[in-house]
Design a protein around this motif. Structure first.
Motif, PDB file in Angstrom:
ATOM      1  N   GLU A 194       0.766  -1.185  -0.048  1.00 53.57           N
ATOM      2  CA  GLU A 194      -0.092   0.021   0.036  1.00 53.57           C
ATOM      3  C   GLU A 194       0.851   1.285   0.165  1.00 53.57           C
ATOM      4  N   PRO A 195       0.736   2.287  -1.031  1.00 51.73           N
ATOM      5  CA  PRO A 195       1.397   3.292  -0.732  1.00 51.73           C
ATOM      6  C   PRO A 195       0.834   4.149   0.262  1.00 51.73           C
ATOM      7  N   ILE A 196       2.082   4.788   0.860  1.00 57.99           N
ATOM      8  CA  ILE A 196       2.148   5.741   1.990  1.00 57.99           C
ATOM      9  C   ILE A 196       2.120   7.270   1.563  1.00 57.99           C
ATOM     10  N   LEU A 197       1.116   7.937   1.845  1.00 60.21           N
ATOM     11  CA  LEU A 197       1.062   9.309   1.283  1.00 60.21           C
ATOM     12  C   LEU A 197       1.413  10.398   2.469  1.00 60.21           C
ATOM     13  N   PHE A 198       2.070  11.374   2.253  1.00 60.10           N
ATOM     14  CA  PHE A 198       2.553  12.194   3.092  1.00 60.10           C
ATOM     15  C   PHE A 198       1.916  13.795   2.897  1.00 60.10           C
ATOM     16  N   LEU A 199       1.453  14.549   3.739  1.00 60.53           N
ATOM     17  CA  LEU A 199       1.077  15.925   3.616  1.00 60.53           C
ATOM     18  C   LEU A 199       2.014  16.730   3.827  1.00 60.53           C
ATOM     19  N   GLU A 200       2.847  16.570   4.535  1.00 59.73           N
ATOM     20  CA  GLU A 200       4.112  17.164   5.152  1.00 59.73           C
ATOM     21  C   GLU A 200       5.373  16.807   4.610  1.00 59.73           C
ATOM     22  N   PRO A 201       6.136  17.847   3.909  1.00 65.00           N
ATOM     23  CA  PRO A 201       7.404  17.091   3.368  1.00 65.00           C
ATOM     24  C   PRO A 201       8.531  16.674   4.549  1.00 65.00           C
ATOM     25  N   SER A 202       8.390  17.527   5.536  1.00 66.76           N
ATOM     26  CA  SER A 202       9.614  16.999   6.685  1.00 66.76           C
ATOM     27  C   SER A 202       9.369  15.558   7.165  1.00 66.76           C
TER      28      SER A 202
ATOM     29  N   MET B 227      11.966  12.224   6.165  1.00 72.53           N
ATOM     30  CA  MET B 227      12.473  11.053   7.154  1.00 72.53           C
ATOM     31  C   MET B 227      12.383   9.805   6.606  1.00 72.53           C
ATOM     32  N   PHE B 228      11.361   9.392   6.011  1.00 74.14           N
ATOM     33  CA  PHE B 228      11.205   8.258   5.498  1.00 74.14           C
ATOM     34  C   PHE B 228      12.078   7.815   4.466  1.00 74.14           C
ATOM     35  N   LYS B 229      12.374   8.884   3.570  1.00 73.33           N
ATOM     36  CA  LYS B 229      13.000   8.911   2.327  1.00 73.33           C
ATOM     37  C   LYS B 229      14.585   8.873   2.465  1.00 73.33           C
ATOM     38  N   ASP B 230      14.914   9.358   3.615  1.00 75.64           N
ATOM     39  CA  ASP B 230      16.399   9.740   3.677  1.00 75.64           C
ATOM     40  C   ASP B 230      16.779   9.105   5.047  1.00 75.64           C
ATOM     41  N   GLU B 231      16.517   9.785   6.074  1.00 74.63           N
ATOM     42  CA  GLU B 231      17.157   9.514   7.236  1.00 74.63           C
ATOM     43  C   GLU B 231      16.668   7.759   7.759  1.00 74.63           C
ATOM     44  N   TYR B 232      15.627   7.640   7.544  1.00 73.10           N
ATOM     45  CA  TYR B 232      15.313   6.193   8.085  1.00 73.10           C
ATOM     46  C   TYR B 232      16.197   5.062   7.284  1.00 73.10           C
ATOM     47  N   ARG B 233      16.532   5.550   5.992  1.00 73.20           N
ATOM     48  CA  ARG B 233      17.609   4.689   5.228  1.00 73.20           C
ATOM     49  C   ARG B 233      18.886   4.969   5.594  1.00 73.20           C
ATOM     50  N   GLN B 234      19.420   6.062   5.912  1.00 74.53           N
ATOM     51  CA  GLN B 234      20.494   6.492   6.661  1.00 74.53           C
ATOM     52  C   GLN B 234      20.920   5.658   7.890  1.00 74.53           C
ATOM     53  N   PHE B 235      19.819   5.579   8.507  1.00 80.32           N
ATOM     54  CA  PHE B 235      19.903   4.587   9.867  1.00 80.32           C
ATOM     55  C   PHE B 235      19.994   3.316   9.615  1.00 80.32           C
ATOM     56  N   ALA B 236      19.895   2.736   8.624  1.00 78.31           N
ATOM     57  CA  ALA B 236      20.031   1.187   8.077  1.00 78.31           C
ATOM     58  C   ALA B 236      18.952   0.562   9.082  1.00 78.31           C
ATOM     59  N   VAL B 237      17.787   1.078   9.151  1.00 80.04           N
ATOM     60  CA  VAL B 237      16.735   0.556   9.732  1.00 80.04           C
ATOM     61  C   VAL B 237      16.296  -0.764   8.832  1.00 80.04           C
ATOM     62  N   PRO B 238      16.138  -2.162   9.486  1.00 82.38           N
ATOM     63  CA  PRO B 238      15.806  -3.189   8.514  1.00 82.38           C
ATOM     64  C   PRO B 238      14.340  -2.820   7.947  1.00 82.38           C
ATOM     65  N   GLY B 239      14.220  -3.128   6.565  1.00 78.10           N
ATOM     66  CA  GLY B 239      12.777  -2.760   5.951  1.00 78.10           C
ATOM     67  C   GLY B 239      12.684  -1.176   5.566  1.00 78.10           C
ATOM     68  N   ALA B 240      13.639  -0.348   5.890  1.00 82.44           N
ATOM     69  CA  ALA B 240      13.581   0.734   5.600  1.00 82.44           C
ATOM     70  C   ALA B 240      13.351   1.120   4.022  1.00 82.44           C
ATOM     71  N   ASP B 241      14.409   0.524   3.251  1.00 84.29           N
ATOM     72  CA  ASP B 241      14.408   0.908   1.604  1.00 84.29           C
ATOM     73  C   ASP B 241      12.906   0.396   1.227  1.00 84.29           C
ATOM     74  N   GLU B 242      12.296  -0.978   1.576  1.00 80.96           N
ATOM     75  CA  GLU B 242      10.980  -1.155   1.204  1.00 80.96           C
ATOM     76  C   GLU B 242       9.991  -0.307   1.412  1.00 80.96           C
ATOM     77  N   VAL B 243       9.981   0.414   2.839  1.00 86.38           N
ATOM     78  CA  VAL B 243       8.967   1.276   2.971  1.00 86.38           C
ATOM     79  C   VAL B 243       9.252   2.434   2.354  1.00 86.38           C
ATOM     80  N   ALA B 244      10.688   2.971   2.084  1.00 87.80           N
ATOM     81  CA  ALA B 244      10.663   4.129   1.441  1.00 87.80           C
ATOM     82  C   ALA B 244       9.991   4.243   0.261  1.00 87.80           C
TER      83      ALA B 244
END
Length: 262
Positions: free
Chosen positions: A97-105, A109-126
């Motif tokens: 399911e797509p995840i839609l954001f109204l607030e760019p900040s 976080m999901f597109k950049d910082e979560y992936r930089q944190f190397a959280v398992p599954g972050a790439d798939e969610v992003a």
């Protein structure tokens, strides 16, 4: 800057009372009801729901989500931001399911910082995360008749958010609004609003915040009074309202107003 007031009714409670499943033919999308939409500007969320349902989607909320962690990250509290990332990725991974954001900040976080944190599954969610306007534009580019607009959007100017500019091509909001009949839209050549989350709210930063905001303020002051001003970021809207007496709106509000009414 004054602290934004709380809304009379929280967005998530409004959403729960109306019932989540409206039976859209295009399937479910997860609408990320960020802190500002949930507690301060629920009308933005209600307008987004109306637009998504008009397009045939069934919006649902990410029940059990925690703050994206942007406030913590912006203050250097990276352990706290990482814990938020781990919680939210665990909640959302494993779906299509797509995840839609109204607030760019929050989106960034999901597109950049979560992936930089190397959280398992972050790439798939992003990969499933979209800004609201990008998602709607992609739909209309594939199916121009997916939304029926019945009223003019009028003269509109768009101020872009720094996080969106950093991570995605600019101009999607303009291309989307150009699909609304009798709408004249322009992308403003503006930089940072100077608020930058809580930065501009701190007394020690106020002078610098105002200095950064001055080019934006001048551009906005030069706009014709009948021009609607769109700013997707909460911080931007707050700073603009405080410094110019303009009342910028989110693109979801403009789209919902322009929808053809039954």
């Amino acid at each position: 800057a004054p602290i934004p007031p709380f809304a009379d009714q929280r967005f998530d409670r409004w959403f729960a009372r109306r019932g989540q499943d409206r039976g859209g033919t295009r399937g479910r999308v997860i609408l990320w009801d960020d802190t500002w939409v949930r507690y301060h500007e629920p009308g933005i969320g209600r307008d987004a729901v109306a637009v998504l349902e008009a397009a045939g989607f069934t919006p649902v909320l990410a029940v059990g989500r925690v703050c994206c962690g942007r406030p913590a990250a912006s203050r250097g509290l990276l352990d706290k931001a990482r814990r938020a990332a781990e919680h939210n990725v665990a909640l959302l991974h494993g779906s299509s399911e797509p995840i839609l954001f109204l607030e760019p900040s929050c989106w960034s976080m999901f597109k950049d910082e979560y992936r930089q944190f190397a959280v398992p599954g972050a790439d798939e969610v992003a990969a499933r995360c979209f800004l609201f306007e990008d998602f709607v534009l992609e739909l209309l580019e594939a199916e121009p008749g997916a939304l029926e607009f019945g009223t003019s959007g009028g003269d509109v100017a768009v101020h872009g958010h720094c996080h969106a500019k950093a991570l995605a091509p600019t101009g999607s909001a303009v291309r989307l609004l150009e699909r609304v009949p009798e709408t004249s839209v322009r992308w403003l050549d503006t930089g940072c609003c100077g608020m930058a989350g809580a930065f501009g709210m701190l007394a020690d930063h106020r002078e610098l915040s105002l200095e950064v905001a001055q080019p934006l303020v001048q551009i906005i002051l030069d706009l014709p009074p009948e021009t609607s001003l769109i700013a997707s970021g909460t911080s931007c809207r707050h700073q603009i309202s405080d410094l110019t007496r303009r009342k910028p709106v989110h693109i979801s509000e403009v789209l919902n107003r322009a929808l053809k009414q039954d």
